[in-house]
Design a protein around this motif. Structure first.
Motif, PDB file in Angstrom:
ATOM      1  N   UNK A   7     -88.367 -29.279 -13.043  1.00  0.00           N
ATOM      2  CA  UNK A   7     -88.136 -30.140 -14.208  1.00  0.00           C
ATOM      3  C   UNK A   7     -86.751 -30.760 -14.251  1.00  0.00           C
ATOM      4  N   UNK A   8     -85.807 -30.194 -13.575  1.00  0.00           N
ATOM      5  CA  UNK A   8     -84.457 -30.751 -13.628  1.00  0.00           C
ATOM      6  C   UNK A   8     -84.009 -31.320 -12.295  1.00  0.00           C
ATOM      7  N   UNK A   9     -84.913 -31.483 -11.366  1.00  0.00           N
ATOM      8  CA  UNK A   9     -84.537 -32.042 -10.073  1.00  0.00           C
ATOM      9  C   UNK A   9     -84.027 -30.957  -9.150  1.00  0.00           C
ATOM     10  N   UNK A  10     -83.314 -31.334  -8.117  1.00  0.00           N
ATOM     11  CA  UNK A  10     -82.861 -30.356  -7.139  1.00  0.00           C
ATOM     12  C   UNK A  10     -81.798 -29.432  -7.722  1.00  0.00           C
ATOM     13  N   UNK A  50     -81.206 -38.635  -7.046  1.00  0.00           N
ATOM     14  CA  UNK A  50     -80.306 -39.543  -6.330  1.00  0.00           C
ATOM     15  C   UNK A  50     -78.882 -39.462  -6.867  1.00  0.00           C
ATOM     16  N   UNK A  51     -78.746 -39.446  -8.186  1.00  0.00           N
ATOM     17  CA  UNK A  51     -77.413 -39.391  -8.782  1.00  0.00           C
ATOM     18  C   UNK A  51     -76.731 -38.053  -8.493  1.00  0.00           C
ATOM     19  N   UNK A  52     -77.491 -36.971  -8.562  1.00  0.00           N
ATOM     20  CA  UNK A  52     -76.909 -35.653  -8.302  1.00  0.00           C
ATOM     21  C   UNK A  52     -76.491 -35.476  -6.852  1.00  0.00           C
ATOM     22  N   UNK A  53     -77.170 -36.158  -5.970  1.00  0.00           N
ATOM     23  CA  UNK A  53     -76.844 -36.030  -4.550  1.00  0.00           C
ATOM     24  C   UNK A  53     -75.811 -37.051  -4.085  1.00  0.00           C
ATOM     25  N   UNK A  54     -75.270 -37.835  -5.018  1.00  0.00           N
ATOM     26  CA  UNK A  54     -74.208 -38.765  -4.671  1.00  0.00           C
ATOM     27  C   UNK A  54     -74.684 -40.073  -4.081  1.00  0.00           C
ATOM     28  N   UNK A  60     -79.444 -44.762  -6.630  1.00  0.00           N
ATOM     29  CA  UNK A  60     -79.770 -44.254  -7.963  1.00  0.00           C
ATOM     30  C   UNK A  60     -79.813 -45.368  -8.999  1.00  0.00           C
ATOM     31  N   UNK A  61     -78.891 -46.333  -8.891  1.00  0.00           N
ATOM     32  CA  UNK A  61     -78.884 -47.469  -9.812  1.00  0.00           C
ATOM     33  C   UNK A  61     -80.148 -48.309  -9.632  1.00  0.00           C
ATOM     34  N   UNK A  62     -80.519 -48.558  -8.397  1.00  0.00           N
ATOM     35  CA  UNK A  62     -81.736 -49.333  -8.124  1.00  0.00           C
ATOM     36  C   UNK A  62     -82.963 -48.609  -8.674  1.00  0.00           C
ATOM     37  N   UNK A  63     -83.022 -47.290  -8.459  1.00  0.00           N
ATOM     38  CA  UNK A  63     -84.155 -46.510  -8.973  1.00  0.00           C
ATOM     39  C   UNK A  63     -84.171 -46.512 -10.502  1.00  0.00           C
ATOM     40  N   UNK A  64     -82.988 -46.450 -11.121  1.00  0.00           N
ATOM     41  CA  UNK A  64     -82.914 -46.482 -12.587  1.00  0.00           C
ATOM     42  C   UNK A  64     -83.387 -47.833 -13.126  1.00  0.00           C
TER      43      UNK A  64
END
Length: 182
Positions: free
Chosen positions: A4-7, A57-61, A66-70
């Motif tokens: 639920x919270x990603x990696x 994506x954001x957590x992994x840097x 991450x911006x594109x996915x958002x």
């Protein structure tokens, strides 16, 4: 599958360590991220899958990705608060403050009665150097909240940013005196 919270990564070593630079961060979490991306490919309309991909994506840097996915997540459901919030985070990380503030402003438009959102947008507009817009959101937050901070900030904003110090002082003097601080 994904949580639920990603990696999640547990570090069992010392709290502070100086590491030599390297490129290992680029492959860290690749397997988990691949699973998240496959979940989006299988169910492209799943809000939950998009949410987890952006967080991963954001957590992994991987900030640009991450911006594109958002942005894709917001396009999927423009009224979803979580999508706007993630877009604001991703834009801020990618040094795009106007996009971040625009995402927060759209978040407020979807629920204008929420004082906390009004406060967040007011702070963002102040940081962006737009005091008139910031003051409008501080006033809206003060009207919708019993919190003293919102009222204080609305008065401070009017007095300092808009140059209405005398009018603000008259309003404050007209308030009934209560014990405690404003």
């Amino acid at each position: 599958s994904y949580g639920p919270t990603g990696p999640t990564y547990r570090w069992t070593g010392p709290r502070v360590v100086h590491l030599t630079s390297g490129e290992r961060w680029r492959t860290r979490g690749a397997r988990h991220l691949g699973a998240l991306k496959r979940a989006v490919a299988r169910r492209p309309t799943s809000r939950r899958a998009h949410h987890h991909v952006v967080l991963g994506l954001l957590r992994l840097g991987r900030f640009e990705e991450g911006l594109t996915a958002a942005q894709r997540f917001v396009a999927l459901d423009p009224d979803l608060a979580v999508a706007r919030e993630l877009l604001a985070y991703a834009a801020a990380i990618n040094d795009q403050p106007k996009l971040a503030v625009a995402a927060l402003a759209a978040l407020v438009e979807s629920a204008p009665g929420e004082a906390r959102r009004q406060q967040r947008v007011a702070v963002a507009y102040e940081a962006l150097g737009e005091p008139v817009r910031a003051c409008a959101h501080w006033r809206a937050a003060a009207e919708r909240s019993a919190a003293k901070r919102a009222s204080y900030e609305a008065w401070r904003c009017r007095a300092v940013a808009l140059g209405e110090a005398i009018a603000v002082r008259r309003e404050l003097d007209a308030l009934p005196r209560r014990s405690g601080r404003l």
